[in-house]
Write an enzyme that holds these catalytic residues in place. Structure first.
Site, PDB file in Angstrom:
ATOM      1  N   ARG A  47       0.812  -1.220   0.000  1.00  9.37           N
ATOM      2  CA  ARG A  47       0.000   0.000   0.000  1.00  9.37           C
ATOM      3  C   ARG A  47       0.845   1.269   0.000  1.00  9.37           C
ATOM      4  O   ARG A  47       0.375   2.333  -0.394  1.00  9.37           O
ATOM      5  CB  ARG A  47      -0.920   0.011   1.219  1.00  9.37           C
ATOM      6  N   LYS A 152       4.567 -18.915   6.643  1.00 10.88           N
ATOM      7  CA  LYS A 152       3.829 -19.353   7.817  1.00 10.88           C
ATOM      8  C   LYS A 152       3.279 -18.105   8.539  1.00 10.88           C
ATOM      9  O   LYS A 152       3.801 -17.007   8.321  1.00 10.88           O
ATOM     10  CB  LYS A 152       4.732 -20.182   8.736  1.00 10.88           C
ATOM     11  N   ASP A 181       9.073 -22.962   4.530  1.00 11.42           N
ATOM     12  CA  ASP A 181       9.569 -23.082   5.902  1.00 11.42           C
ATOM     13  C   ASP A 181      11.078 -22.870   5.818  1.00 11.42           C
ATOM     14  O   ASP A 181      11.802 -23.743   5.345  1.00 11.42           O
ATOM     15  CB  ASP A 181       9.249 -24.463   6.478  1.00 11.42           C
ATOM     16  N   HIS A 182      11.545 -21.693   6.255  1.00 10.30           N
ATOM     17  CA  HIS A 182      12.937 -21.342   6.005  1.00 10.30           C
ATOM     18  C   HIS A 182      13.917 -22.288   6.706  1.00 10.30           C
ATOM     19  O   HIS A 182      15.076 -22.386   6.299  1.00 10.30           O
ATOM     20  CB  HIS A 182      13.210 -19.885   6.401  1.00 10.30           C
ATOM     21  N   LYS A 186      18.064 -24.391   5.257  1.00 12.18           N
ATOM     22  CA  LYS A 186      19.390 -24.321   5.864  1.00 12.18           C
ATOM     23  C   LYS A 186      20.239 -25.511   5.417  1.00 12.18           C
ATOM     24  O   LYS A 186      19.771 -26.642   5.350  1.00 12.18           O
ATOM     25  CB  LYS A 186      19.272 -24.272   7.389  1.00 12.18           C
ATOM     26  N   GLU A 220      16.206 -19.282  21.366  1.00 11.93           N
ATOM     27  CA  GLU A 220      16.426 -17.891  20.975  1.00 11.93           C
ATOM     28  C   GLU A 220      16.784 -17.076  22.211  1.00 11.93           C
ATOM     29  O   GLU A 220      16.237 -17.306  23.295  1.00 11.93           O
ATOM     30  CB  GLU A 220      15.164 -17.312  20.335  1.00 11.93           C
ATOM     31  N   ASP A 239       4.204 -20.972  16.730  1.00  9.24           N
ATOM     32  CA  ASP A 239       5.257 -20.228  16.051  1.00  9.24           C
ATOM     33  C   ASP A 239       6.409 -21.124  15.594  1.00  9.24           C
ATOM     34  O   ASP A 239       7.012 -20.879  14.551  1.00  9.24           O
ATOM     35  CB  ASP A 239       5.791 -19.127  16.981  1.00  9.24           C
ATOM     36  N   HIS A 244       8.448 -25.655  12.097  1.00 13.39           N
ATOM     37  CA  HIS A 244       9.895 -25.880  12.065  1.00 13.39           C
ATOM     38  C   HIS A 244      10.310 -27.201  12.719  1.00 13.39           C
ATOM     39  O   HIS A 244      10.990 -28.030  12.111  1.00 13.39           O
ATOM     40  CB  HIS A 244      10.631 -24.734  12.764  1.00 13.39           C
ATOM     41  N   LYS A 344      12.000 -18.555  24.034  1.00 13.05           N
ATOM     42  CA  LYS A 344      12.593 -17.224  23.925  1.00 13.05           C
ATOM     43  C   LYS A 344      13.272 -16.868  25.239  1.00 13.05           C
ATOM     44  O   LYS A 344      12.960 -17.416  26.290  1.00 13.05           O
ATOM     45  CB  LYS A 344      11.525 -16.196  23.564  1.00 13.05           C
TER      46      LYS A 344
END
Length: 507
Positions: A47, A152, A181-182, A186, A220, A239, A244, A344
């Site tokens: 936008r 995702k 799915d990144h 890898k 993380e 998440d 993953h 996390k």
């Protein structure tokens, strides 16, 4: 090198962080390394009111994430292939104008009618954009292929995942859909197939007879940052786990594919999902741990607890830590516990798969501490410090037959001439070349949701199930240790640096 067709890559959500940080740099790297055809174009759509020139300045010339590779880092030449189109993506009336703009760019860049549509947008648009594209004929493949990449989350639960699949299939065929799915992009994840099926020293012992248990960790150090509002409606399970971590489990546990083809590999991943033992309510209560990080000090700096983060409800029961024990009911893995955890505000950023082999049945050699031999461990490090680590026993020099653990490791950084592409770089190239091996198929997404959906339902119906606090900067709730079976069995607490594993480590 596999042939790459002329094409246009359209990125919906082009003014967002993912586009600037990952997608444009990935396309630039492919361009620099000679993987893109002479005739290609990238069209950013959102936008925001950018001209072509202003958008090129933002994502190419001012983009700190672009790094010249392959000796062909001509940003000015690359920028000429970047275009921008402002529109309301939720307004069907804007799509005829957009279709005409694509035709104009196609003629200008001589790309033909091959097109990839990348949805880097909120999930609320995952059905709106494909429907609108189809209404103006941009899904048809008479004169060129059309492919749709979807980020995702693919659904919010099993019901919404099935509904989204059904809606997408009204406009695009399954062969046109690429659910990204990144993690699967890898290099170390892809190397799992070679490690397992390309080495005769591993495959014969990759089963219940020799493996005690397997753990998968995705940790993380960051909190929810400025995504508190989004994350509070999602949580660690949605998440990270449903996509993953279960995809990693599928690769580490699946049967050998008949052929190294997209269909064969995806079929075996699907079979693995179908072999996951269904979770009862008792399983959810006893074998799943969830937690929230609380206020703490990390390296002398005070960090807020999850419920103190911007956008998070003060009474939130959303988990920032998730750990689970489960089983796979097939011939290879019967009785072998699998453990997965993610969180996390943990001590270090690390993702890895750890294979714990059974200890030798004859405790002939001690390790100088009176304890029997421990198991051998194979660590497949996904990030950072990508590589493979094998822990095994060796004799301590000197008199007697005392043993100690030693490390034997391989690091991708040791390959001096090897270029390791970023995950999005590899996955974008695969889509351009029509290879969906590392993308999730619709039935596999539904099967993964079918496995985890009972967890969500038990949490919703039983608010008395505890959510444990853990100080930010620690390895999560201590109750997660209760999941592991066996004497002296604990989670592995990995170091960021794989080379010095066991010598020094974060908390």
């Amino acid at each position: 090198m596999k042939k790459t067709d002329n094409h246009i890559l359209v990125i919906f959500g082009a003014s967002g962080d993912l586009t600037e940080r990952k997608l444009i740099p990935a396309v630039f790297n492919l361009h620099c390394r000679g993987f893109l055809p002479d005739n290609f174009a990238v069209v950013g759509v959102s936008r925001s009111a950018f001209t072509d020139e202003a958008y090129r300045e933002k994502v190419v010339f001012e983009n700190e994430h672009l790094k010249d590779v392959g000796g062909n880092g001509d940003r000015a030449k690359f920028a000429k292939r970047i275009y921008y189109h402002a529109m309301q993506t939720n307004n069907p009336a804007d799509y005829p104008i957009f279709r005409d703009r694509l035709k104009q760019i196609s003629l200008e860049c001589e790309t033909g009618d091959n097109c990839i549509f990348y949805l880097s947008t909120p999930p609320s648009l995952y059905e709106v954009i494909p429907r609108s594209l189809a209404e103006v004929g941009l899904h048809r493949e008479q004169d060129g292929w059309k492919r749709l990449i979807i980020e995702k989350p693919f659904g919010y639960n099993l019901e919404t995942a099935i509904d989204l699949n059904q809606k997408l299939l009204q406009y695009f065929s399954e062969s046109q859909l690429y659910r990204i799915d990144h993690y699967l992009g890898k290099e170390t994840v892809q190397n799992l197939l070679i490690t397992r099926f390309g080495n005769s020293i591993f495959e014969p012992i990759w089963n219940r007879n020799y493996i005690h248990h397997i753990e998968v960790t995705a940790a993380e150090t960051v909190g929810v940052e400025k995504r508190g509002g989004y994350y509070d409606g999602s949580g660690a399970m949605r998440d990270m786990v449903q996509n993953h971590l279960l995809q990693l489990v599928a690769l580490v546990a699946m049967e050998p594919p008949v052929q190294a083809t997209e269909t064969s590999i995806r079929n075996e991943r699907m079979k693995l999902f179908q072999s996951l033992r269904a979770l009862s309510e008792d399983d959810v209560v006893n074998n799943v741990i969830r937690g929230q990080y609380t206020q703490s000090k990390i390296k002398g700096e005070s960090v807020p607890g999850y419920r103190e983060e911007e956008g998070v409800a003060t009474e939130s029961r959303t988990e920032t830590y998730f750990a689970m024990k489960f089983f796979i009911d097939n011939w290879r893995w019967s009785g072998v516990p699998f453990y997965i955890r993610t969180g996390k505000r943990l001590p270090t950023r690390v993702s890895e798969i750890v294979i714990h082999f059974k200890p030798t049945p004859h405790h002939l050699f001690s390790k100088g501490n009176g304890l029997p031999n421990t198991e051998n461990i194979l660590v497949i490090r996904i990030q950072p410090n990508e590589g493979i680590l094998l822990k095994f026993a060796m004799k301590i020099p000197g008199a007697g037959l005392q043993a100690t653990d030693v490390n034997m490791d391989f690091h991708y950084s040791d390959l001096n001439d090897a270029y390791i592409p970023e995950a999005y770089e590899r996955l974008l190239l695969d889509c351009i070349q029509g290879d969906a091996t590392l993308y999730a198929r619709g039935d596999a997404v539904e099967a993964a949701w079918e496995f985890v959906d009972p967890i969500l339902k038990v949490w919703e119906s039983n608010p008395d199930i505890k959510i444990y606090g853990y100080p930010a900067g620690t390895w999560g709730p201590e109750h997660a240790d209760d999941l592991l079976e066996g004497d002296n069995i604990t989670w592995r607490y990995p170091c960021r640096n794989l080379t010095d594993d066991g010598i020094y480590c974060e908390l």
